[in-house]
Enzyme design. Sequence first.
Site, PDB file in Angstrom:
ATOM      1  N   ALA A   1      36.658  29.580  30.292  1.00  0.00           N
ATOM      2  CA  ALA A   1      36.937  30.245  31.562  1.00  0.00           C
ATOM      3  C   ALA A   1      36.724  29.216  32.662  1.00  0.00           C
ATOM      4  O   ALA A   1      36.008  28.227  32.468  1.00  0.00           O
ATOM      5  CB  ALA A   1      35.991  31.425  31.734  1.00  0.00           C
TER       6      ALA A   1
ATOM      7  N   GLU B   1      37.363  31.738  22.413  1.00  0.00           N
ATOM      8  CA  GLU B   1      37.477  33.202  22.319  1.00  0.00           C
ATOM      9  C   GLU B   1      38.941  33.651  22.321  1.00  0.00           C
ATOM     10  O   GLU B   1      39.324  34.556  21.581  1.00  0.00           O
ATOM     11  CB  GLU B   1      36.697  33.844  23.471  1.00  0.00           C
ATOM     12  CG  GLU B   1      35.192  33.635  23.307  1.00  0.00           C
ATOM     13  CD  GLU B   1      34.392  33.974  24.559  1.00  0.00           C
ATOM     14  OE1 GLU B   1      34.698  33.416  25.634  1.00  0.00           O
ATOM     15  OE2 GLU B   1      33.487  34.819  24.480  1.00  0.00           O
TER      16      GLU B   1
ATOM     17  N   GLU C   1      28.568  28.287  26.584  1.00  0.00           N
ATOM     18  CA  GLU C   1      28.148  29.027  27.774  1.00  0.00           C
ATOM     19  C   GLU C   1      26.656  28.944  28.039  1.00  0.00           C
ATOM     20  O   GLU C   1      26.202  28.916  29.174  1.00  0.00           O
ATOM     21  CB  GLU C   1      28.559  30.511  27.645  1.00  0.00           C
ATOM     22  CG  GLU C   1      30.055  30.771  27.728  1.00  0.00           C
ATOM     23  CD  GLU C   1      30.766  30.701  26.385  1.00  0.00           C
ATOM     24  OE1 GLU C   1      30.203  30.153  25.403  1.00  0.00           O
ATOM     25  OE2 GLU C   1      31.904  31.196  26.313  1.00  0.00           O
TER      26      GLU C   1
HETATM   27  N1  CAA Z   1      36.289  25.221  34.156  1.00  0.00           N
HETATM   28  C1  CAA Z   1      36.720  24.530  35.236  1.00  0.00           C
HETATM   29  N2  CAA Z   1      37.057  23.215  35.180  1.00  0.00           N
HETATM   30  C2  CAA Z   1      36.924  22.592  34.000  1.00  0.00           C
HETATM   31  C3  CAA Z   1      36.476  23.250  32.842  1.00  0.00           C
HETATM   32  C4  CAA Z   1      36.157  24.632  32.958  1.00  0.00           C
HETATM   33  N3  CAA Z   1      35.757  25.364  31.896  1.00  0.00           N
HETATM   34  N4  CAA Z   1      36.437  22.364  31.818  1.00  0.00           N
HETATM   35  C5  CAA Z   1      36.867  21.190  32.317  1.00  0.00           C
HETATM   36  N5  CAA Z   1      37.169  21.320  33.638  1.00  0.00           N
HETATM   37  C6  CAA Z   1      37.651  20.293  34.554  1.00  0.00           C
HETATM   38  C7  CAA Z   1      36.531  19.327  34.923  1.00  0.00           C
HETATM   39  O1  CAA Z   1      35.748  19.851  35.960  1.00  0.00           O
HETATM   40  C8  CAA Z   1      37.343  18.125  35.350  1.00  0.00           C
HETATM   41  O2  CAA Z   1      37.850  18.339  36.644  1.00  0.00           O
HETATM   42  P1  CAA Z   1      37.745  17.173  37.779  1.00  0.00           P
HETATM   43  O3  CAA Z   1      38.602  16.077  37.217  1.00  0.00           O
HETATM   44  O4  CAA Z   1      38.308  17.829  38.980  1.00  0.00           O
HETATM   45  O5  CAA Z   1      36.333  16.797  37.859  1.00  0.00           O
HETATM   46  C9  CAA Z   1      38.534  18.137  34.388  1.00  0.00           C
HETATM   47  O6  CAA Z   1      38.615  19.485  33.895  1.00  0.00           O
HETATM   48  C10 CAA Z   1      38.360  17.221  33.216  1.00  0.00           C
HETATM   49  O7  CAA Z   1      37.120  17.553  32.590  1.00  0.00           O
HETATM   50  P2  CAA Z   1      35.995  16.447  32.272  1.00  0.00           P
HETATM   51  O8  CAA Z   1      36.043  15.320  33.255  1.00  0.00           O
HETATM   52  O9  CAA Z   1      34.695  17.173  32.134  1.00  0.00           O
HETATM   53  O10 CAA Z   1      36.523  15.930  30.849  1.00  0.00           O
HETATM   54  P3  CAA Z   1      35.657  15.292  29.671  1.00  0.00           P
HETATM   55  O11 CAA Z   1      36.642  14.758  28.703  1.00  0.00           O
HETATM   56  O12 CAA Z   1      34.618  14.354  30.217  1.00  0.00           O
HETATM   57  O13 CAA Z   1      34.847  16.523  29.017  1.00  0.00           O
HETATM   58  C11 CAA Z   1      34.648  18.785  28.166  1.00  0.00           C
HETATM   59  C12 CAA Z   1      35.553  17.557  28.363  1.00  0.00           C
HETATM   60  C13 CAA Z   1      33.541  18.442  27.178  1.00  0.00           C
HETATM   61  C14 CAA Z   1      35.521  19.882  27.603  1.00  0.00           C
HETATM   62  C15 CAA Z   1      34.025  19.195  29.510  1.00  0.00           C
HETATM   63  O14 CAA Z   1      35.073  19.313  30.466  1.00  0.00           O
HETATM   64  C16 CAA Z   1      33.297  20.503  29.501  1.00  0.00           C
HETATM   65  O15 CAA Z   1      32.179  20.576  29.010  1.00  0.00           O
HETATM   66  N6  CAA Z   1      33.916  21.586  30.025  1.00  0.00           N
HETATM   67  C17 CAA Z   1      33.286  22.870  30.171  1.00  0.00           C
HETATM   68  C18 CAA Z   1      33.165  23.591  28.847  1.00  0.00           C
HETATM   69  C19 CAA Z   1      32.481  24.915  29.027  1.00  0.00           C
HETATM   70  O16 CAA Z   1      31.324  25.017  29.383  1.00  0.00           O
HETATM   71  N7  CAA Z   1      33.219  26.016  28.750  1.00  0.00           N
HETATM   72  C20 CAA Z   1      32.697  27.369  28.845  1.00  0.00           C
HETATM   73  C21 CAA Z   1      33.084  27.982  30.137  1.00  0.00           C
HETATM   74  S1  CAA Z   1      32.314  29.537  30.421  1.00  0.00           S
HETATM   75  C22 CAA Z   1      33.251  30.678  29.586  1.00  0.00           C
HETATM   76  O17 CAA Z   1      34.228  30.359  28.967  1.00  0.00           O
HETATM   77  C23 CAA Z   1      32.795  32.115  29.682  1.00  0.00           C
HETATM   78  C24 CAA Z   1      33.479  33.048  28.737  1.00  0.00           C
HETATM   79  O18 CAA Z   1      33.012  33.303  27.661  1.00  0.00           O
HETATM   80  C25 CAA Z   1      34.697  33.727  29.113  1.00  0.00           C
END
Ligand code: CAA
Length: 258
Positions: free
Chosen positions: A65, A112, A132
Amino acid sequence: MAYENITVETRGHVGLITLNRPKALNALCAALIKDLGQALDAFEADDEVGAIVLTGSEKAFAAGADIKEMQGKTYMEAYLSDFITDGWERITTCRKPVIAAVAGYALGGGCEVAMMCDFILAADTAKFGQPEITIGTIPGAGGTQRLTRAVGKAKAMEMVLTGRMIDAVEAERAGLVSRIVPAADLVDEAVKVAERIAGLSRPIVMLAKESVNAAFETTLAQGVTFERRLFHSTFATEDQKEGMAAFAEKRQPNFKNK
Ligand code: CAA
């Protein structure tokens, strides 16, 4: 129809939806979820389409998300808007089969959404996780439920409590994905599998899907009875007659979806 966050195409009798928000690794913002719902509606309504493939990019199926979009939400905003319900659950109401073709990250809501599909084909680059917990929340789109049903309590609990990602090999071993294919072949292979399904009798495919899904909602005895009744009902179709006649006559069946 033109979409902002996805691309949509039809290949043969397969509807292909590609999540396309590369700057955010396909993070599932509200606008993307709305696009996805509309594309699914359109493919469900299209008689030429017999199965749907949902995929992302090489780097990410979807990284969850949209954290930036949801970070400031109050409890009341989340509750009153029934956040993560409207639109998100559209995949689970599709009657046509939906195959997730996952390469790269399928995290949080991405994992999911993949699990809401009927099955997951994984590229060898796929990584699944429910991170999460590391950002102060818990899975909200069915992760604690569908992951647990798919891989069992031990692995689901570890993944949900630690946020540890699993790779494609571990996901296949755990039963989360149906099989692994080389990343370069992922979409073609998923479309091929979907085309095979689309070439079968549509009503029978829908009954089969309904019956497997009943396994998650019923006791064994109720599920077996439900299956038996659906099985009996296939004998009311022309396609059952055609399928069995074709077998006996050593020819390919010509299903008419009747
Ligand atoms: N939401 C918003 N933006 C996101 C995102 C997310 N879930 N995942 C990645 N992005 C964005 C980053 O902020 C970044 O944007 P900027 O360039 O503007 O900074 C861009 O995508 C590229 O991401 P990274 O620079 O972080 O890329 P990376 O290769 O270094 O890392 C990753 C990749 C490990 C997937 C890392 O992006 C990450 O950990 N993302 C979040 C994963 C996460 O926590 N997901 C769960 C979300 S909560 C949820 O989903 C609730 C639910 O159950 C419904």
